[in-house]
Enzyme design. Sequence first.
Site, PDB file in Angstrom:
ATOM      1  N   ALA A   1      49.455 -54.397 122.801  1.00  0.00           N
ATOM      2  CA  ALA A   1      48.128 -53.507 123.321  1.00  0.00           C
ATOM      3  C   ALA A   1      46.907 -54.531 122.923  1.00  0.00           C
ATOM      4  O   ALA A   1      45.787 -53.949 122.311  1.00  0.00           O
ATOM      5  CB  ALA A   1      47.968 -52.337 122.483  1.00  0.00           C
TER       6      ALA A   1
ATOM      7  N   PRO B   1      48.875 -61.448 121.004  1.00  0.00           N
ATOM      8  CA  PRO B   1      49.536 -61.876 122.113  1.00  0.00           C
ATOM      9  C   PRO B   1      48.953 -61.142 123.448  1.00  0.00           C
ATOM     10  O   PRO B   1      48.884 -59.909 123.499  1.00  0.00           O
ATOM     11  CB  PRO B   1      51.280 -61.877 122.033  1.00  0.00           C
TER      12      PRO B   1
ATOM     13  N   ASP C   1      46.344 -46.493 125.060  1.00  0.00           N
ATOM     14  CA  ASP C   1      46.675 -46.913 123.680  1.00  0.00           C
ATOM     15  C   ASP C   1      45.525 -47.230 122.862  1.00  0.00           C
ATOM     16  O   ASP C   1      45.274 -47.487 121.704  1.00  0.00           O
ATOM     17  CB  ASP C   1      47.277 -48.510 123.785  1.00  0.00           C
TER      18      ASP C   1
ATOM     19  N   GLY D   1      44.508 -56.000 125.017  1.00  0.00           N
ATOM     20  CA  GLY D   1      43.604 -55.543 125.589  1.00  0.00           C
ATOM     21  C   GLY D   1      42.916 -54.238 125.116  1.00  0.00           C
ATOM     22  O   GLY D   1      41.558 -54.118 124.889  1.00  0.00           O
TER      23      GLY D   1
ATOM     24  N   GLY E   1      51.485 -58.998 126.025  1.00  0.00           N
ATOM     25  CA  GLY E   1      52.638 -59.036 125.375  1.00  0.00           C
ATOM     26  C   GLY E   1      53.318 -57.605 124.752  1.00  0.00           C
ATOM     27  O   GLY E   1      54.121 -57.654 124.104  1.00  0.00           O
ATOM     28  N   GLY E   2      52.819 -56.756 125.250  1.00  0.00           N
ATOM     29  CA  GLY E   2      53.371 -55.262 124.810  1.00  0.00           C
ATOM     30  C   GLY E   2      52.683 -54.814 123.444  1.00  0.00           C
ATOM     31  O   GLY E   2      53.419 -53.915 122.910  1.00  0.00           O
TER      32      GLY E   2
ATOM     33  N   LYS F   1      49.602 -53.178 117.939  1.00  0.00           N
ATOM     34  CA  LYS F   1      50.487 -52.146 117.701  1.00  0.00           C
ATOM     35  C   LYS F   1      51.960 -52.477 118.088  1.00  0.00           C
ATOM     36  O   LYS F   1      52.124 -53.237 119.010  1.00  0.00           O
ATOM     37  CB  LYS F   1      49.976 -50.773 118.200  1.00  0.00           C
TER      38      LYS F   1
END
Length: 309
Positions: free
Chosen positions: A108, A102, A144, A110, A105-106, A18
């Site tokens: 989400a 990534p 998230d 995980g 990486g920002g 996202k």
Amino acid sequence: MTSAPLLPAPVTVRVPAKVNLELLVGPRREDGYHHLATVFHAVSLYDDVTVSVADRYGVSVSGPLSTGVPLDGENIVMKAARLVESRFDVEPVQVDIRKGIPVAGGMAGGSADAAATLVGMDHLYDLGLDREELEELGAELGSDVPFLVSGGTAIGSGRGELLAPVLARGTYHWVFALGEEGLSTPAVYAECDRLRGDEDVPEPSANPALMAALRSGDPHELAPQLANDLQDAAISLRPALGEVLSAGMEFGALGGIVSGSGPTIAFLVEDNESGIDLAVALTASGAVRDVRRASGPVHGAHLIQRRVD
Ligand code: C5P
């Protein structure tokens, strides 16, 4: 002659990354989280997550972006699997992740894997959960996770876990500049608090001009509405991100923004061709280590394969 009972065949779930088109961070709550008004947008960078019946819980990660993922009970997919086990009569699972999102990486990554594990276990054990039930389980795992179950484009409120649909037309094209090293989400929120000091922070609410831009389907209208309250904090912790943003804009992006808590930078471009041009220019300039092109919105976690042996 008795034969061993048949185990359900492993399932593979594809789950997107996202980007937050808008991430407005309100005051810090008593539980340590921040009130958010955000617009999530699922993009076509994917992890493929295979869930199989096993004697005990296990997780593996493969692919070029796999470094830095914990392989123990700290991994959010193990938490997802144990959450399902605590609610339903199921066996342990082995979760194998092929990473295209990534790490730290920002975007989400995980949370996406946790969403895929929930959807995978639902298929594997025929639990018959609907989207709402999967989102509710997801909310227990991370802010998230519910969005990665549903995908598309959606407003997130609360700490990000309460979703409302957004009417978005068309397809948007993106170039993502990957960071050298991940950023910790709690550290970026803490830096945001530090930069704000005693400043009075209002309750955030999604910007109507962004909603109008999404209805238009025109990337030129969307670009000036991209906003991220965590951007200054991410740049404060990683000053080089400011230079990456300037380089992308100079090379023709319509808009650029730190993705979530960073360090990935998301550039909105006019179309697929412009995305190729920007990716080439950014790579050639040496300003970024690696780039990925993607488009959105795309669907959330969905089954792509059930192996029949
Ligand atoms: O919910 P999740 O585990 O993904 O959040 C990771 C961290 O990000 C939290 O521990 C918190 O530090 C920060 N966060 C926050 N406010 C939110 C969402 C996340 O402060 N609304």
